[in-house]
Design an enzyme around this catalytic site. Sequence first.
Site, PDB file in Angstrom:
ATOM      1  N   GLY A  35      15.392  23.632  54.681  1.00 46.85           N
ATOM      2  CA  GLY A  35      14.578  24.312  55.834  1.00 46.85           C
ATOM      3  C   GLY A  35      13.775  25.343  55.324  1.00 46.85           C
ATOM      4  N   ASN A  72      23.110  30.839  61.996  1.00 52.41           N
ATOM      5  CA  ASN A  72      23.628  30.824  60.677  1.00 52.41           C
ATOM      6  C   ASN A  72      25.272  31.516  61.093  1.00 52.41           C
ATOM      7  OD1 ASN A  72      20.983  31.438  60.532  1.00 52.41           O
ATOM      8  ND2 ASN A  72      21.821  32.808  59.241  1.00 52.41           N
ATOM      9  N   GLN A  84      21.208  24.694  61.132  1.00 52.50           N
ATOM     10  CA  GLN A  84      22.679  24.724  61.268  1.00 52.50           C
ATOM     11  C   GLN A  84      23.266  23.474  62.410  1.00 52.50           C
ATOM     12  OE1 GLN A  84      24.631  25.588  59.745  1.00 52.50           O
ATOM     13  NE2 GLN A  84      23.313  27.431  58.746  1.00 52.50           N
ATOM     14  N   HIS A 119      21.113  20.330  52.646  1.00 52.59           N
ATOM     15  CA  HIS A 119      22.311  20.240  52.372  1.00 52.59           C
ATOM     16  C   HIS A 119      22.761  21.039  53.315  1.00 52.59           C
ATOM     17  CE1 HIS A 119      21.997  24.979  51.888  1.00 52.59           C
ATOM     18  NE2 HIS A 119      20.790  24.489  51.758  1.00 52.59           N
ATOM     19  N   THR A 151       4.653  13.490  44.060  1.00 48.04           N
ATOM     20  CA  THR A 151       5.603  12.698  44.577  1.00 48.04           C
ATOM     21  C   THR A 151       6.596  12.289  45.599  1.00 48.04           C
ATOM     22  OG1 THR A 151       4.409  11.761  42.931  1.00 48.04           O
ATOM     23  CG2 THR A 151       6.122  10.718  43.167  1.00 48.04           C
ATOM     24  N   CYS A 174      27.147  46.007  51.554  1.00 44.09           N
ATOM     25  CA  CYS A 174      27.246  47.000  51.198  1.00 44.09           C
ATOM     26  C   CYS A 174      26.366  47.287  50.188  1.00 44.09           C
ATOM     27  CB  CYS A 174      29.064  47.573  50.513  1.00 44.09           C
ATOM     28  SG  CYS A 174      28.767  49.331  50.360  1.00 44.09           S
TER      29      CYS A 174
END
Length: 376
Positions: free
Chosen positions: A73, A153, A181, A203, A239, A324
Amino acid sequence: MKNAPIYLDFNASTPLDPRVAEVMQDMLSDAYGNPSSTHWAGEPARVAVERARRQVADLLGCKPQEVIFTSGGSESNNMAIKGIAEGHDPEQVHIITSQVEHPAVTEPCLYLERRGATISWLPVDRFGQVKPADVEAAIRPQTTLVTIMHANNEVGTIQPIEDIARIASAHGVPMHTDAAQSVGKISTRVDELGVDMLTIAGHKLYAPKGVGALFVREGIELPPLVHGAGHESGRRAGTESALLNAALGKACVLARELSGMIEIKALGDRFWQQLQKALGERVVMNGHPNERLPNTLNLSFPGHVGADVLAAMPELAASTGSACHAGMLEMSPVLSAMGVPAEIGAGAIRFSLGRSTQGQELDWLARRLSQIVLAP
Ligand SMILES: Cc1ncc(COP(=O)(O)O)c(C=O)c1O
């Protein structure tokens, strides 16, 4: 109370679908040749790459030659945004985007901004949606690109891409959407969306990490980011990985069947109802109530910090909407852009469901979460 591990972070990454793994297994021994070689050893690899290209194209409803394989992505977004800008004097580049994009869009835009481009960062409403009228108002004579994500997302909000693309097209401006997404969760037929470029990330789609694709409509000029030999019709040197491309192709075949999403949505809805019943106003949904990815629930538990809630459930893999930094709680830019108050944003947790999500694990989770939130 102990429980088996629960994975509810499918928007972060999906496991490999066993049917994708099977295709890869076959490729490992047979397709070692270079797809560009004209001898017998190149043939299986070349056939696999071109079959995969057709499979991706079939899912998107485009021509195979409009599909460029990439590493994922981020590369697809970089290629679309920087590629379109490349043909222009940097100071003449104007890009319209939104305040809720993934860093894989935000960062290439910031990079171009540092080189003199003008970027219009459109606001979103409290559900995370861009107003098409804002896109229309932001268009200038030199506008180079509109890039607005298809679905977010973090909160899953789906953008009115068809309307935005219609506006861009009426002004002759190319339109890109980051669909990392949304592919496999909702329809992403490029002609229905009306986009000129569209990003896929393997993925997020039960294919491996490290592979993706960019749809580039015929007629759109896109110089390569990676220069070298003439792979991918001269648009991306290197390639081709027959192995990874074949995996993405198979994942796209499996993603054509969106009916599994009905069940996933039903599981998520039931989980949300259970939490509402147990917690009332002590649970709040972030994102659009309806125009939302069927697998994504971003929920806040006001008065609680998302990371603390997750820490109390080590068996759960999910994401928080706040981080945090140096002892200060920082809300995600997406929730901030939506105007989510700090005390609600701090408690945000993204639950993203997938093919292997079970009703029982969500039932357990709803009970456990309610205990944690209601604990004195
Ligand atoms: C909306 C969106 N765009 C782009 C990406 C980046 O994709 P990749 O990890 O394949 O580079 C992600 C991954 O989290 C994403 O959610």
